[in-house]
Design a protein around this motif. Structure first.
Motif, PDB file in Angstrom:
ATOM      1  N   ILE A  27       0.834  -1.211   0.000  1.00  0.00           N
ATOM      2  CA  ILE A  27       0.000   0.000   0.000  1.00  0.00           C
ATOM      3  C   ILE A  27       0.867   1.257   0.000  1.00  0.00           C
ATOM      4  N   GLN A  28       1.990   1.201   0.688  1.00  0.00           N
ATOM      5  CA  GLN A  28       2.883   2.370   0.718  1.00  0.00           C
ATOM      6  C   GLN A  28       3.470   2.615  -0.673  1.00  0.00           C
ATOM      7  N   TYR A  29       3.858   1.523  -1.311  1.00  0.00           N
ATOM      8  CA  TYR A  29       4.436   1.624  -2.654  1.00  0.00           C
ATOM      9  C   TYR A  29       3.447   2.290  -3.609  1.00  0.00           C
ATOM     10  N   LYS A  30       2.164   1.896  -3.450  1.00  0.00           N
ATOM     11  CA  LYS A  30       1.159   2.417  -4.375  1.00  0.00           C
ATOM     12  C   LYS A  30       0.667   3.809  -3.991  1.00  0.00           C
ATOM     13  N   ALA A  31       0.547   4.084  -2.694  1.00  0.00           N
ATOM     14  CA  ALA A  31      -0.096   5.345  -2.285  1.00  0.00           C
ATOM     15  C   ALA A  31       0.861   6.532  -2.191  1.00  0.00           C
ATOM     16  N   ILE A  32       2.082   6.312  -1.769  1.00  0.00           N
ATOM     17  CA  ILE A  32       2.973   7.455  -1.474  1.00  0.00           C
ATOM     18  C   ILE A  32       3.177   8.387  -2.681  1.00  0.00           C
ATOM     19  N   PRO A  33       3.501   7.866  -3.882  1.00  0.00           N
ATOM     20  CA  PRO A  33       3.737   8.787  -5.006  1.00  0.00           C
ATOM     21  C   PRO A  33       2.508   9.648  -5.332  1.00  0.00           C
ATOM     22  N   SER A  34       1.302   9.051  -5.290  1.00  0.00           N
ATOM     23  CA  SER A  34       0.090   9.823  -5.606  1.00  0.00           C
ATOM     24  C   SER A  34      -0.162  10.896  -4.563  1.00  0.00           C
ATOM     25  N   ILE A  35       0.035  10.550  -3.316  1.00  0.00           N
ATOM     26  CA  ILE A  35      -0.214  11.543  -2.256  1.00  0.00           C
ATOM     27  C   ILE A  35       0.794  12.688  -2.388  1.00  0.00           C
ATOM     28  N   LEU A  36       2.030  12.340  -2.695  1.00  0.00           N
ATOM     29  CA  LEU A  36       3.054  13.382  -2.855  1.00  0.00           C
ATOM     30  C   LEU A  36       2.699  14.329  -4.005  1.00  0.00           C
ATOM     31  N   LYS A  37       2.044  13.761  -5.028  1.00  0.00           N
ATOM     32  CA  LYS A  37       1.666  14.588  -6.184  1.00  0.00           C
ATOM     33  C   LYS A  37       0.488  15.510  -5.863  1.00  0.00           C
ATOM     34  N   GLY A  38      -0.203  15.209  -4.770  1.00  0.00           N
ATOM     35  CA  GLY A  38      -1.347  16.052  -4.395  1.00  0.00           C
ATOM     36  C   GLY A  38      -2.684  15.462  -4.802  1.00  0.00           C
ATOM     37  N   ASP A  39      -2.667  14.214  -5.281  1.00  0.00           N
ATOM     38  CA  ASP A  39      -3.927  13.587  -5.707  1.00  0.00           C
ATOM     39  C   ASP A  39      -4.777  13.170  -4.512  1.00  0.00           C
ATOM     40  N   LYS A  51      -0.844   0.725   6.373  1.00  0.00           N
ATOM     41  CA  LYS A  51      -1.567   1.844   5.748  1.00  0.00           C
ATOM     42  C   LYS A  51      -1.363   3.159   6.489  1.00  0.00           C
ATOM     43  N   THR A  52      -1.092   3.111   7.796  1.00  0.00           N
ATOM     44  CA  THR A  52      -0.883   4.369   8.531  1.00  0.00           C
ATOM     45  C   THR A  52       0.331   5.111   7.970  1.00  0.00           C
ATOM     46  N   ALA A  53       1.438   4.379   7.828  1.00  0.00           N
ATOM     47  CA  ALA A  53       2.642   5.030   7.297  1.00  0.00           C
ATOM     48  C   ALA A  53       2.431   5.416   5.836  1.00  0.00           C
ATOM     49  N   ALA A  54       1.525   4.707   5.144  1.00  0.00           N
ATOM     50  CA  ALA A  54       1.267   5.035   3.734  1.00  0.00           C
ATOM     51  C   ALA A  54       0.750   6.457   3.588  1.00  0.00           C
ATOM     52  N   PHE A  55       0.010   6.955   4.601  1.00  0.00           N
ATOM     53  CA  PHE A  55      -0.358   8.373   4.500  1.00  0.00           C
ATOM     54  C   PHE A  55       0.526   9.263   5.361  1.00  0.00           C
ATOM     55  N   ALA A  56       1.036   8.723   6.489  1.00  0.00           N
ATOM     56  CA  ALA A  56       1.848   9.575   7.376  1.00  0.00           C
ATOM     57  C   ALA A  56       3.126  10.053   6.683  1.00  0.00           C
ATOM     58  N   ILE A  57       3.802   9.171   5.962  1.00  0.00           N
ATOM     59  CA  ILE A  57       5.080   9.551   5.330  1.00  0.00           C
ATOM     60  C   ILE A  57       4.884  10.712   4.341  1.00  0.00           C
ATOM     61  N   PRO A  58       3.988  10.566   3.347  1.00  0.00           N
ATOM     62  CA  PRO A  58       3.860  11.681   2.389  1.00  0.00           C
ATOM     63  C   PRO A  58       3.262  12.945   3.001  1.00  0.00           C
ATOM     64  N   VAL A  59       2.319  12.782   3.963  1.00  0.00           N
ATOM     65  CA  VAL A  59       1.726  13.979   4.573  1.00  0.00           C
ATOM     66  C   VAL A  59       2.815  14.756   5.312  1.00  0.00           C
ATOM     67  N   LEU A  60       3.648  14.062   6.058  1.00  0.00           N
ATOM     68  CA  LEU A  60       4.733  14.749   6.785  1.00  0.00           C
ATOM     69  C   LEU A  60       5.645  15.484   5.805  1.00  0.00           C
ATOM     70  N   HIS A  61       5.941  14.812   4.711  1.00  0.00           N
ATOM     71  CA  HIS A  61       6.825  15.438   3.721  1.00  0.00           C
ATOM     72  C   HIS A  61       6.182  16.710   3.149  1.00  0.00           C
ATOM     73  N   LEU A  62       4.903  16.593   2.768  1.00  0.00           N
ATOM     74  CA  LEU A  62       4.223  17.754   2.167  1.00  0.00           C
ATOM     75  C   LEU A  62       4.166  18.932   3.143  1.00  0.00           C
ATOM     76  N   LEU A  63       3.843  18.638   4.400  1.00  0.00           N
ATOM     77  CA  LEU A  63       3.720  19.737   5.369  1.00  0.00           C
ATOM     78  C   LEU A  63       5.078  20.358   5.673  1.00  0.00           C
ATOM     79  N   LEU A  64       6.091  19.517   5.665  1.00  0.00           N
ATOM     80  CA  LEU A  64       7.447  20.010   5.920  1.00  0.00           C
ATOM     81  C   LEU A  64       7.858  20.981   4.815  1.00  0.00           C
ATOM     82  N   ARG A  65       7.530  20.585   3.577  1.00  0.00           N
ATOM     83  CA  ARG A  65       7.898  21.409   2.430  1.00  0.00           C
ATOM     84  C   ARG A  65       7.173  22.755   2.466  1.00  0.00           C
TER      85      ARG A  65
END
Ligand code: AMP
Length: 412
Positions: A27-39, A51-65
């Motif tokens: 799920i992380q492999y599939k979800a992270i790139p899309s979330i990072l793109k803003g989809d 699944k928790t890390a599947a959204f936590a990782i990209p959300v943290l990255h986006l907010l950090l940026r």
């Protein structure tokens, strides 16, 4: 692909390394790139899939940026969940993965004092993980401002519907800005969930994990047939046979939970219970005693256990079969999490056969049967330290009758 190769902040990579997360799960492999793109994402995945890390990782990255232009103390990501345990557990994952980011994370639940929560909110919170009740309370008191939320995560949406939170999901939209990213997760998908999902997401990327066999490959699960009255003896035997293992026992109702607890107490086996009637302080104590292994057996109902991540559960026992087939998947998904292996066994009485049939239909294959021969069965119900029940007497009578007949035959 490894996390090292991802285009995410080194501050996040560092904590993933500390957590020993090397490769993404499916799920992380599939979800992270899309979330990072803003989809927007519509993810069908059970707990235990990462699944928790599947959204936590990209959300943290986006907010950090984006954090350098976020100077005001407003929530940037809201994660709405059905239960207190899930809120606290998700907050823990965010805090672990976001450890080096400096982002402020708060798990907000009811049943505890408001004052410390208000203090944290006043200091500023970037990521808020909340159950609806307390959150709306503090929104109406103006301690929470959701007008700058960039990302809304709805986790365990199917469970939210079951618990009647649909209005809360609709209500929260009124507080959010018109443009925001929505990540919608559910363990199951049916028409109700689809309707809800499509009312909150826009052109989502749909991600489904192992739809054909919803039970994780890491879990070896089987069913043992026995009479309803004998279940406690089998549980007793099971616990005694595996004294070092962490066992999570599922029952249908809180009354059953307390009954099984009492039955185990009678045979000197310490267990813990977890159900809807427990006070928050009690729940935390129970979870901590089970987590640290002080008591190795936890008896829980479905509602109380949904979404809880208890690392290192060795066995799941379905003491009662679940009424809803999808709960079977949730229950057995409590073991074999991440990359470890797990085992689950269901105690099925003759009256529960229709429930077993529904489960097999739902998962698309039969559950393998753990054969118990007559001798073993008899041994289990005599092995108990508890007062034997009528069935035991019947079986003994039957055995005696057989023996008498054998003797009679021999004489002839
Ligand atoms: P979840 O489905 O979010 O409840 O996660 C299930 C378990 O998998 C948790 O105990 C996580 O710590 C673990 N986990 C999540 N992602 C990974 C990963 N990439 N590598 C190893 N373990 C993981």
């Amino acid at each position: 692909m490894k996390f090292e190769q991802y285009n995410i902040s080194p501050l996040i990579k560092k904590s993933l390394e500390e957590l020993d997360f090397k490769k993404p799960t499916d799920i992380q492999y599939k979800a992270i790139p899309s979330i990072l793109k803003g989809d927007d994402v519509l993810g069908i995945a059970q707990t235990g899939t990462g699944k928790t890390a599947a959204f936590a990782i990209p959300v943290l990255h986006l907010l950090l940026r984006r954090s350098h232009h976020n100077t005001r103390k407003q929530v940037k990501c809201l994660v709405m969940v059905p239960t207190r345990e899930l809120a606290l557990q998700i907050a823990k994952v965010f805090k672990e993965i976001g450890k080096h980011t400096g982002l402020k994370i708060l798990g907000l639940v009811g049943g505890v004092e408001q004052a410390p929560q208000i203090k944290k909110l006043e200091q500023g919170v970037d990521i808020l993980i909340a159950t609806p009740g307390r959150m709306f309370d503090l929104v109406s008191q103006k301690y929470i401002d959701l007008s700058r939320v960039d990302v809304l995560v709805l986790d365990e949406a199917d469970h939210m519907l079951d618990l009647g939170f649909i209005k809360d999901i609709q209500d929260v939209m009124r507080y959010l800005p018109p443009r925001h990213q929505t990540l919608f997760f559910s363990a199951t998908i049916d028409d109700r969930i689809k309707d809800l999902a499509y009312s909150v997401v826009r052109n989502p990327i749909r991600i489904q994990i192992s739809p054909k066999d919803p039970v994780s490959k890491n879990v070896n699960h089987s069913v043992a047939h026995m009479s309803m009255d004998d279940k406690r003896f089998f549980l007793e035997r099971f616990i005694k046979e595996y004294p070092e293992q962490k066992i999570l026992v599922f029952v249908r109702t809180k009354v059953r939970a307390e009954r099984v607890f009492a039955a185990m107490q009678r045979v000197n086996l310490p267990t813990l219970t977890m159900h809807g009637d427990k006070e928050q302080a009690d729940r935390l104590k129970v979870m901590s005693e089970f987590r640290n292994g002080k008591v190795k057996v936890l008896i829980a109902t479905d509602v109380s256990a949904r979404g809880i991540d208890i690392p290192g559960v060795d066995f799941v026992v379905n003491y009662d079969l679940p009424d809803l087939p999808e709960n079977y998947v949730h229950r057995v998904g409590r073991t074999g999490r991440g990359v470890s292996k797990g085992r689950a066994v269901s105690f099925c009485s003759p009256e529960e056969q229709p429930l077993l049939d529904a489960i097999q239909q739902y998962i698309g294959k039969p559950v393998s049967v753990m054969q118990i021969d007559k001798e073993d069965y008899l041994e289990t119900i005599t092995f108990t330290e508890d007062t034997p029940n009528d069935n035991w007497q019947l079986l003994l009578d039957e055995a005696e009758k057989e023996e008498a007949q054998r003797r009679k035959k021999k004489k002839k």
